[in-house]
Design a protein around this motif. Structure first.
Motif, PDB file in Angstrom:
ATOM      1  N   THR A  27     -10.339 -97.235  -1.891  1.00 29.96           N
ATOM      2  CA  THR A  27     -10.348 -96.859  -0.548  1.00 29.96           C
ATOM      3  C   THR A  27     -11.169 -97.359   0.707  1.00 29.96           C
ATOM      4  OG1 THR A  27     -12.025 -95.005  -1.258  1.00 29.96           O
ATOM      5  CG2 THR A  27      -9.877 -94.382  -1.363  1.00 29.96           C
ATOM      6  N   THR A  28     -12.323 -97.971   0.100  1.00 29.73           N
ATOM      7  CA  THR A  28     -13.244 -98.612   0.654  1.00 29.73           C
ATOM      8  C   THR A  28     -12.637-100.208   1.246  1.00 29.73           C
ATOM      9  OG1 THR A  28     -15.184 -97.683  -0.410  1.00 29.73           O
ATOM     10  CG2 THR A  28     -15.724 -99.552   1.199  1.00 29.73           C
ATOM     11  N   VAL A  29     -11.923-100.794   0.057  1.00 33.10           N
ATOM     12  CA  VAL A  29     -11.147-101.955   0.386  1.00 33.10           C
ATOM     13  C   VAL A  29     -10.177-101.688   1.376  1.00 33.10           C
ATOM     14  CG1 VAL A  29      -9.425-103.323  -0.693  1.00 33.10           C
ATOM     15  CG2 VAL A  29     -11.563-102.876  -1.873  1.00 33.10           C
ATOM     16  N   GLY A  30      -9.434-100.543   1.302  1.00 35.10           N
ATOM     17  CA  GLY A  30      -8.398-100.459   2.255  1.00 35.10           C
ATOM     18  C   GLY A  30      -9.003-100.179   3.839  1.00 35.10           C
ATOM     19  N   ASP A 155     -13.270 -90.816  10.387  1.00 35.05           N
ATOM     20  CA  ASP A 155     -13.639 -91.290  11.779  1.00 35.05           C
ATOM     21  C   ASP A 155     -13.911 -90.197  12.803  1.00 35.05           C
ATOM     22  OD1 ASP A 155     -13.066 -94.008  11.172  1.00 35.05           O
ATOM     23  OD2 ASP A 155     -10.753 -94.051  11.685  1.00 35.05           O
ATOM     24  N   TRP A 156     -13.285 -89.037  12.330  1.00 37.82           N
ATOM     25  CA  TRP A 156     -13.666 -88.027  13.114  1.00 37.82           C
ATOM     26  C   TRP A 156     -14.941 -87.322  13.068  1.00 37.82           C
ATOM     27  CZ3 TRP A 156     -10.950 -82.397  12.194  1.00 37.82           C
ATOM     28  CH2 TRP A 156     -11.316 -81.684  13.451  1.00 37.82           C
ATOM     29  N   VAL A 157     -15.637 -87.428  11.679  1.00 36.59           N
ATOM     30  CA  VAL A 157     -16.695 -86.913  11.316  1.00 36.59           C
ATOM     31  C   VAL A 157     -17.904 -87.818  11.887  1.00 36.59           C
ATOM     32  CG1 VAL A 157     -18.296 -86.271   9.536  1.00 36.59           C
ATOM     33  CG2 VAL A 157     -15.963 -85.395   9.443  1.00 36.59           C
ATOM     34  N   ALA A 169     -21.330 -90.299   4.881  1.00 34.54           N
ATOM     35  CA  ALA A 169     -21.004 -90.863   3.450  1.00 34.54           C
ATOM     36  C   ALA A 169     -21.703 -89.890   2.412  1.00 34.54           C
ATOM     37  CB  ALA A 169     -21.405 -92.099   3.139  1.00 34.54           C
ATOM     38  N   LEU A 170     -22.830 -89.428   2.763  1.00 36.66           N
ATOM     39  CA  LEU A 170     -23.601 -88.440   2.273  1.00 36.66           C
ATOM     40  C   LEU A 170     -22.943 -86.976   2.037  1.00 36.66           C
ATOM     41  CD1 LEU A 170     -27.500 -89.276   3.170  1.00 36.66           C
ATOM     42  CD2 LEU A 170     -26.332 -89.841   0.881  1.00 36.66           C
ATOM     43  N   LEU A 171     -22.464 -86.832   3.226  1.00 37.54           N
ATOM     44  CA  LEU A 171     -21.747 -85.298   3.400  1.00 37.54           C
ATOM     45  C   LEU A 171     -20.552 -85.212   2.610  1.00 37.54           C
ATOM     46  CD1 LEU A 171     -21.067 -82.836   4.877  1.00 37.54           C
ATOM     47  CD2 LEU A 171     -19.952 -83.881   6.525  1.00 37.54           C
ATOM     48  N   PHE A 172     -19.793 -86.448   2.594  1.00 35.83           N
ATOM     49  CA  PHE A 172     -18.419 -86.410   1.766  1.00 35.83           C
ATOM     50  C   PHE A 172     -18.826 -86.847   0.214  1.00 35.83           C
ATOM     51  CE2 PHE A 172     -16.459 -88.098   5.702  1.00 35.83           C
ATOM     52  CZ  PHE A 172     -15.783 -87.125   5.990  1.00 35.83           C
ATOM     53  N   SER A 173     -19.875 -87.298   0.046  1.00 35.59           N
ATOM     54  CA  SER A 173     -20.280 -87.468  -1.437  1.00 35.59           C
ATOM     55  C   SER A 173     -20.603 -85.906  -1.909  1.00 35.59           C
ATOM     56  CB  SER A 173     -21.549 -88.287  -1.470  1.00 35.59           C
ATOM     57  OG  SER A 173     -21.260 -89.641  -1.244  1.00 35.59           O
ATOM     58  N   ALA A 174     -21.365 -85.219  -1.052  1.00 32.07           N
ATOM     59  CA  ALA A 174     -21.712 -83.667  -1.697  1.00 32.07           C
ATOM     60  C   ALA A 174     -20.461 -83.191  -1.880  1.00 32.07           C
ATOM     61  CB  ALA A 174     -22.579 -83.129  -0.424  1.00 32.07           C
ATOM     62  N   VAL A 175     -19.515 -83.433  -0.768  1.00 26.63           N
ATOM     63  CA  VAL A 175     -18.202 -82.526  -0.956  1.00 26.63           C
ATOM     64  C   VAL A 175     -17.861 -82.967  -2.327  1.00 26.63           C
ATOM     65  CG1 VAL A 175     -15.853 -82.354  -0.205  1.00 26.63           C
ATOM     66  CG2 VAL A 175     -17.638 -82.128   1.510  1.00 26.63           C
ATOM     67  N   LEU A 176     -17.713 -83.873  -2.814  1.00 27.44           N
ATOM     68  CA  LEU A 176     -17.137 -84.525  -3.938  1.00 27.44           C
ATOM     69  C   LEU A 176     -17.812 -84.040  -5.091  1.00 27.44           C
ATOM     70  CD1 LEU A 176     -16.039 -88.233  -3.200  1.00 27.44           C
ATOM     71  CD2 LEU A 176     -14.477 -86.153  -3.688  1.00 27.44           C
ATOM     72  N   ILE A 177     -19.007 -83.968  -4.927  1.00 24.47           N
ATOM     73  CA  ILE A 177     -20.013 -83.433  -6.180  1.00 24.47           C
ATOM     74  C   ILE A 177     -19.858 -82.071  -6.363  1.00 24.47           C
ATOM     75  CG2 ILE A 177     -22.410 -82.866  -6.702  1.00 24.47           C
ATOM     76  CD1 ILE A 177     -23.197 -85.335  -5.575  1.00 24.47           C
ATOM     77  N   ARG A 202     -11.043 -90.555   0.210  1.00 26.67           N
ATOM     78  CA  ARG A 202     -10.778 -91.173   1.177  1.00 26.67           C
ATOM     79  C   ARG A 202     -11.622 -91.486   2.348  1.00 26.67           C
ATOM     80  NH1 ARG A 202     -10.394 -95.183   3.461  1.00 26.67           N
ATOM     81  NH2 ARG A 202      -8.799 -96.032   4.977  1.00 26.67           N
ATOM     82  N   PRO A 203     -12.134 -90.555   2.882  1.00 30.11           N
ATOM     83  CA  PRO A 203     -13.080 -90.375   4.044  1.00 30.11           C
ATOM     84  C   PRO A 203     -14.306 -91.063   3.528  1.00 30.11           C
ATOM     85  CG  PRO A 203     -12.481 -88.071   3.531  1.00 30.11           C
ATOM     86  CD  PRO A 203     -11.654 -88.816   2.765  1.00 30.11           C
ATOM     87  N   LEU A 204     -14.759 -90.762   2.269  1.00 29.39           N
ATOM     88  CA  LEU A 204     -16.044 -91.412   1.781  1.00 29.39           C
ATOM     89  C   LEU A 204     -15.652 -93.096   1.768  1.00 29.39           C
ATOM     90  CD1 LEU A 204     -18.673 -91.399   0.414  1.00 29.39           C
ATOM     91  CD2 LEU A 204     -17.485 -91.151  -1.919  1.00 29.39           C
ATOM     92  N   GLY A 205     -14.670 -93.414   1.201  1.00 29.19           N
ATOM     93  CA  GLY A 205     -14.306 -94.965   1.466  1.00 29.19           C
ATOM     94  C   GLY A 205     -14.347 -95.361   2.769  1.00 29.19           C
ATOM     95  N   ALA A 206     -13.731 -94.678   3.783  1.00 28.64           N
ATOM     96  CA  ALA A 206     -13.636 -95.145   5.156  1.00 28.64           C
ATOM     97  C   ALA A 206     -15.140 -95.216   5.921  1.00 28.64           C
ATOM     98  CB  ALA A 206     -12.779 -93.957   5.689  1.00 28.64           C
ATOM     99  N   VAL A 207     -15.927 -94.244   5.580  1.00 28.80           N
ATOM    100  CA  VAL A 207     -17.092 -94.547   6.180  1.00 28.80           C
ATOM    101  C   VAL A 207     -17.895 -95.546   5.761  1.00 28.80           C
ATOM    102  CG1 VAL A 207     -17.041 -91.864   7.379  1.00 28.80           C
ATOM    103  CG2 VAL A 207     -17.958 -92.396   4.969  1.00 28.80           C
ATOM    104  N   VAL A 208     -17.925 -95.609   4.427  1.00 28.27           N
ATOM    105  CA  VAL A 208     -18.597 -96.554   3.691  1.00 28.27           C
ATOM    106  C   VAL A 208     -18.334 -97.965   4.103  1.00 28.27           C
ATOM    107  CG1 VAL A 208     -19.237 -97.790   1.481  1.00 28.27           C
ATOM    108  CG2 VAL A 208     -19.309 -95.356   1.517  1.00 28.27           C
ATOM    109  N   GLY A 209     -16.858 -98.138   4.244  1.00 31.84           N
ATOM    110  CA  GLY A 209     -16.272 -99.518   4.699  1.00 31.84           C
ATOM    111  C   GLY A 209     -16.711 -99.509   6.029  1.00 31.84           C
ATOM    112  N   ASP A 210     -16.663 -98.612   7.007  1.00 35.36           N
ATOM    113  CA  ASP A 210     -17.104 -98.778   8.361  1.00 35.36           C
ATOM    114  C   ASP A 210     -18.417 -99.108   8.513  1.00 35.36           C
ATOM    115  OD1 ASP A 210     -14.630 -98.462   9.768  1.00 35.36           O
ATOM    116  OD2 ASP A 210     -15.074 -96.259   9.924  1.00 35.36           O
TER     117      ASP A 210
END
Length: 252
Positions: A27-30, A155-157, A169-177, A202-210
């Motif tokens: 997802t980060t590559v994407g 992008d929204w967050v 990235a930390l927020l989405f990581s917490a959601v996945l945990i 996907r949003p985790l990969g998106a914000v890490v990529g950004d």
């Protein structure tokens, strides 16, 4: 008369920890690859989406027509969905002016509709029930919607809500945990949790990529789009070669 029997085999991988790690890399590559083509190469979101749509249709046809699970075809298809999802989300949110909230809402409705039709048509949206080309088509359509939704949500967050890429990235990581904790400690449907995790990687990969490729003034590290995409792809290949992935078991 001799009857020929064909064994039905799964063509999607078993869901393990390494599956999720590779998925986050994909997802980060994407995100970085989508930005590379649409922004760094200045092709634009619409033309980039058309290019990635052709790539997606090509690799997904190989995936659906494959007789057995092929790790490289599978992950190539995942990357194709996430790059196409990146440019479609950016085109919808920015070029069409729908905005992140509107785009995320629209994509969530499409994702839920895809799952609803899949469930009503075949009786299950579990990956352990993907035993026909029709089920595979539902699977990949749903994944494409989930990847596109994840881009818009990230992008929204990060942008609209002003949390920034690192905090998001930390927020989405917490959601996945949290999803993982629910998976191991409750009786909540594993199918529901699988799709929840699939969406939120996907949003985790998106914000890490950004965070990696956006300008410093925007909260990123301003790394080369091409360089970071190449590095992430290399790391993905190392993981794929280092950890053998098996096809998921089909339930009877």
């Amino acid at each position: 008369m001799k009857t020929e029997h064909h064994e039905i085999v799964s063509k999607v991988p078993e869901v393990t920890l390494i599956f999720w790690i590779i998925k986050i890399f994909a997802t980060t590559v994407g995100e970085t690859a989508g930005d590379l083509v649409s922004m760094a190469m200045n092709i634009g979101y619409l033309i980039s989406s058309i290019i990635f749509a052709v790539i997606f249709l090509t690799v997904v046809s190989f995936q659906i027509n494959a007789r057995t699970f092929n790790v490289f075809i599978y992950w190539s298809t995942i990357i194709a969905t996430t790059t196409l999802g990146t440019t479609i989300a950016d085109f919808t949110d920015r070029s069409l002016g729908i905005g992140y909230a509107g785009g995320s809402t629209l994509l969530l409705v499409l994702l839920m509709l895809s799952l609803f039709i899949w469930r009503n048509s075949l009786g299950s949206v579990s990956i352990q029930q993907i035993r026909s080309p029709k089920a595979e088509m539902f699977y990949w359509i749903t994944i494409l919607f989930s990847q596109t939704l994840g881009t818009a949500l990230g992008d929204w967050v990060a942008d609209t809500e002003g949390l920034g890429y690192a905090t998001s990235a930390l927020l989405f990581s917490a959601v996945l945990i949290s999803i993982a904790i629910v998976y191991f400690t409750t009786a909540v449907s594993h199918t529901v949790l699988f799709w929840a995790a699939f969406i939120f990687t996907r949003p985790l990969g998106a914000v890490v990529g950004d965070f990696l490729d956006k300008p410093v003034a925007e909260g990123g590290l301003a790394l080369s789009h091409l360089g970071i995409t190449s590095l992430l792809l290399t790391l993905m290949l190392i993981l794929i070669f280092s950890f053998k992935q098996r096809a998921a078991r089909l339930s009877h």
